[in-house]
Write a protein that holds these residues in place. Structure first.
Motif, PDB file in Angstrom:
ATOM      1  N   ASP A  75       0.837  -1.344  -0.164  1.00 44.47           N
ATOM      2  CA  ASP A  75       0.106   0.015   0.106  1.00 44.47           C
ATOM      3  C   ASP A  75       0.718   1.334   0.064  1.00 44.47           C
ATOM      4  OD1 ASP A  75      -2.595  -1.088  -0.103  1.00 44.47           O
ATOM      5  OD2 ASP A  75      -2.172  -1.470   2.045  1.00 44.47           O
ATOM      6  N   LEU A  94       2.650   1.812  -2.185  1.00 42.95           N
ATOM      7  CA  LEU A  94       2.433   2.386  -3.838  1.00 42.95           C
ATOM      8  C   LEU A  94       1.454   3.364  -3.936  1.00 42.95           C
ATOM      9  CD1 LEU A  94       3.243  -1.206  -5.200  1.00 42.95           C
ATOM     10  CD2 LEU A  94       4.662   0.746  -5.463  1.00 42.95           C
ATOM     11  N   ASN A  95       0.510   3.323  -2.948  1.00 39.06           N
ATOM     12  CA  ASN A  95      -0.968   4.198  -3.066  1.00 39.06           C
ATOM     13  C   ASN A  95      -1.081   4.815  -1.787  1.00 39.06           C
ATOM     14  OD1 ASN A  95      -3.143   5.359  -3.791  1.00 39.06           O
ATOM     15  ND2 ASN A  95      -4.442   3.422  -4.453  1.00 39.06           N
ATOM     16  N   HIS A 148      -0.241   8.797  -3.887  1.00 36.68           N
ATOM     17  CA  HIS A 148       1.306   9.170  -4.129  1.00 36.68           C
ATOM     18  C   HIS A 148       1.941   7.691  -4.091  1.00 36.68           C
ATOM     19  CE1 HIS A 148       4.884  11.035  -4.106  1.00 36.68           C
ATOM     20  NE2 HIS A 148       5.358  10.707  -3.167  1.00 36.68           N
ATOM     21  N   ASN A 149       2.694   7.630  -5.306  1.00 33.97           N
ATOM     22  CA  ASN A 149       3.532   6.232  -5.134  1.00 33.97           C
ATOM     23  C   ASN A 149       4.950   6.806  -4.579  1.00 33.97           C
ATOM     24  OD1 ASN A 149       5.228   4.400  -5.948  1.00 33.97           O
ATOM     25  ND2 ASN A 149       4.359   4.226  -8.055  1.00 33.97           N
ATOM     26  N   GLU A 156       8.348   5.057  -6.083  1.00 32.33           N
ATOM     27  CA  GLU A 156       8.717   5.679  -7.216  1.00 32.33           C
ATOM     28  C   GLU A 156       9.468   7.329  -6.719  1.00 32.33           C
ATOM     29  OE1 GLU A 156       8.967   5.925 -11.630  1.00 32.33           O
ATOM     30  OE2 GLU A 156       8.243   4.599 -10.069  1.00 32.33           O
ATOM     31  N   LEU A 158      -1.721  -0.923  -6.503  1.00 35.63           N
ATOM     32  CA  LEU A 158      -0.898  -0.686  -8.198  1.00 35.63           C
ATOM     33  C   LEU A 158      -1.799   0.209  -8.903  1.00 35.63           C
ATOM     34  CD1 LEU A 158      -0.172  -4.544  -9.081  1.00 35.63           C
ATOM     35  CD2 LEU A 158       1.374  -2.836  -8.423  1.00 35.63           C
ATOM     36  N   LYS A 159      -2.800   0.896  -8.286  1.00 39.54           N
ATOM     37  CA  LYS A 159      -3.454   1.935  -8.814  1.00 39.54           C
ATOM     38  C   LYS A 159      -2.573   3.034  -9.359  1.00 39.54           C
ATOM     39  CE  LYS A 159      -7.536   4.840  -8.473  1.00 39.54           C
ATOM     40  NZ  LYS A 159      -8.707   5.161  -7.426  1.00 39.54           N
ATOM     41  N   HIS A 160      -1.565   3.382  -8.924  1.00 43.69           N
ATOM     42  CA  HIS A 160      -0.916   4.454  -9.466  1.00 43.69           C
ATOM     43  C   HIS A 160       0.643   4.025  -9.888  1.00 43.69           C
ATOM     44  CE1 HIS A 160      -3.619   7.545  -7.893  1.00 43.69           C
ATOM     45  NE2 HIS A 160      -3.600   6.812  -6.840  1.00 43.69           N
ATOM     46  N   VAL A 161       0.726   2.889 -10.524  1.00 42.58           N
ATOM     47  CA  VAL A 161       1.839   2.329 -10.978  1.00 42.58           C
ATOM     48  C   VAL A 161       1.531   2.238 -12.554  1.00 42.58           C
ATOM     49  CG1 VAL A 161       3.250   0.365 -11.105  1.00 42.58           C
ATOM     50  CG2 VAL A 161       2.649   1.113  -8.940  1.00 42.58           C
ATOM     51  N   CYS A 202       6.155   4.815 -14.599  1.00 45.76           N
ATOM     52  CA  CYS A 202       6.944   4.493 -13.276  1.00 45.76           C
ATOM     53  C   CYS A 202       8.027   3.670 -13.999  1.00 45.76           C
ATOM     54  CB  CYS A 202       6.046   3.574 -12.463  1.00 45.76           C
ATOM     55  SG  CYS A 202       4.463   4.682 -11.642  1.00 45.76           S
ATOM     56  N   PHE A 247       9.443   0.316 -11.798  1.00 43.76           N
ATOM     57  CA  PHE A 247       8.619  -0.793 -11.444  1.00 43.76           C
ATOM     58  C   PHE A 247       9.063  -2.050 -12.168  1.00 43.76           C
ATOM     59  CE2 PHE A 247       4.815  -3.411 -11.686  1.00 43.76           C
ATOM     60  CZ  PHE A 247       4.596  -3.792 -10.421  1.00 43.76           C
TER      61      PHE A 247
END
Length: 495
Positions: free
Chosen positions: A162, A164-165, A169-170, A173, A241-244, A248, A251
């Motif tokens: 989580d 990752l979101n 905000h990721n 990354e 993974l919504k913002h990947v 990116c 990743f």
């Protein structure tokens, strides 16, 4: 990138080429799950930072070597109040902070990133975005300062997917971009512990960064075991993974296991040789007097010891012979009959339905079928049988292990209750013991936990599964060795 940083990293690589061991500083080490993997892969555990006193004591008990339990090496520390220079000074190292460590690792606190942790923060603060202001959410920036101060050749960071979101905000990354600017090649992905021999379906995010001087691009381990992910895990992945997306750059596709691989380790294979525990039901005074360090013999079996159990008994440096410790369980007598009647895979709504049927039978047996629901006798009987939790609000509060499948994720909440992991053996009618939780997390049987039962459960739930840590560490070690060999060959040819 500063010339001094390049020189420091080249000197470290030259030291490894000359046969030196990769010296590791681990931040937020916990009791040492990742450390076990690093050590087994050949890394030297040079120093660590852990603020929880009991976790720091466990770390010292298991990894101290020649260090005394009351030495500066074993002392708990807060990463926010500690610096690499202070640490090096307190440990009496002859080198500077920048020259003392080759690898920097961290299992940064995940409470603010994990969705379960976010819900708790909302309930405490009464604000929807409370998790974003939790100071633990910014510790990764503090970690980046340690990178600057120690100039490692390799970096390993572990956290929940989580991250990752995090409010859209990721974070990985951002970390990767920062490390790239500081002279590293970076990659991150999600790894599932069950794919690497751990009897637990546990998804974790790993970031690996390798200094440019190594001329290596980060890689991640290839799965060794096959498992079809249980219902719910794919959905959790999608949210994380919504913002990947294609933007990116760092990743790496999530490794997926080949169906021809050995099946993931199930609960029975993981726990079947450990002692049966029945004292909680027939003589609870024994459990009350038992200490976490008390040894109990393994169960005698007529068949060969499963490979996983053998590995847990024979982990180098943590071998056991006839017995192991950690055989403490919670005393919850109201629920023992429910545990007995639950089937493998049953969750709390099913447990509650079982309890309601038991209560209805008890009303009949006590002649209270027509009693008023607000009468003292009715209420007392119900409280003695039926758990009070709303099944609509706590659907996953209870869960009974399936002997054929890996366990669900262990969490630090096990320090408060262990109903998320009810033993599959109905005859034992209980939740898992400390040692069984450790087995499900892939801690070897010779690993000792400081503190009382609750502290041990918390440490286990917070830890990186050692076998998962080992899988990651082995790849990083191979890349360090490959870089060293390549540089050696280049020098030989030039000569």
């Amino acid at each position: 990138m500063a010339a001094d940083s390049i020189r420091i990293r080249r000197d470290k690589l030259a030291r490894l080429q000359a046969g030196g061991k990769a010296r590791t500083l681990e931040i937020c080490s916990g009791c040492g799950g990742l450390s076990l993997g690093l050590m087994a892969a050949g890394f030297e555990l040079s120093a660590h930072i852990e603020m929880d006193p009991e976790a720091a004591e466990s770390y010292a008990i298991n990894f101290r070597g020649d260090h005394a339990l009351d030495s500066a090496w074993a002392r708990p520390r807060d990463m926010e109040r500690s610096t690499a220079a202070q640490l090096v000074s307190e440990l009496g190292l002859a080198t500077s902070a920048a020259d003392s460590f080759d690898v920097l690792a961290a299992g940064l606190p995940c409470q603010a990133f994990a969705r379960i942790g976010r819900s708790k923060l909302r309930s405490v603060a009464g604000e929807e975005d409370a998790f974003q202001r939790d100071p633990r959410a910014s510790l990764y920036r503090r970690f980046l300062q340690f990178v600057e101060d120690t100039q490692p050749l390799a970096i390993i960071i572990e956290n929940v997917p989580d991250i990752l979101n995090f409010g859209g905000h990721n974070v990985p990354e951002e970390i990767s971009e920062t490390l790239e600017q500081r002279g590293y090649r970076v990659g991150y992905t999600i790894l599932n512990a069950a794919y690497f021999g751990v009897p637990q379906v546990r998804e974790r995010l790993f970031i690996v960064a390798l200094a440019n001087v190594l001329d290596e691009t980060p890689r991640f381990p290839t799965p060794t075991h096959f498992l079809n992910l249980p219902k719910g895990y794919e959905g959790s992945r999608r949210v994380a993974l919504k913002h990947v997306d294609h933007d990116c750059r760092f990743f790496h596709p999530i490794p997926t296991p080949d169906r021809r691989l050995t099946d993931a380790v199930g609960a029975a294979e993981a726990l079947g040789d450990l002692p049966r525990i029945s004292e909680h039901a027939n003589n609870p005074s024994v459990i009350r007097k038992r200490r976490l360090t008390d040894l109990i013999p393994y169960r005698e079996t007529s068949s060969a010891l499963p490979a996983y159990a053998s590995a847990m008994r024979n982990w180098p440096g943590f071998e056991t012979t006839d017995a192991t410790d950690g055989h403490l369980v919670r005393l919850t007598p109201r629920d023992f009959p429910i545990f007995y009647r639950m089937r493998s895979g049953d969750d709390y709504p099913m447990a509650r339905a079982i309890a309601e049927k038991m209560f209805a039978d008890a009303l009949e047996a006590h002649g209270l079928s027509r009693a008023r629901k607000d009468s003292k006798a009715w209420c007392e009987l119900r409280a003695s049988i039926v758990p009070p939790y709303d099944p609509d609000k706590f659907p996953n509060k209870w869960w009974k292990l399936d002997p054929r499948k890996p366990s669900r994720t262990l969490t630090a909440h096990m320090g408060k209750d262990t109903y998320s992991h009810i033993h599959y053996d109905s005859a034992q009618r209980r939740t898992v013991s400390v040692r069984e939780a450790a087995r499900l997390q892939s801690f070897p049987d010779g690993f000792r936990f400081a503190g009382a039962m609750n502290a041990a459960f918390r440490q286990i739930g917070n830890a990186v599964p050692p076998l998962l840590g080992l899988a990651v560490a082995q790849v990083v070690m191979a890349q360090l060795q490959q870089a060293g060999s390549r540089k050696k060959e280049t020098k030989r040819r030039a000569a």
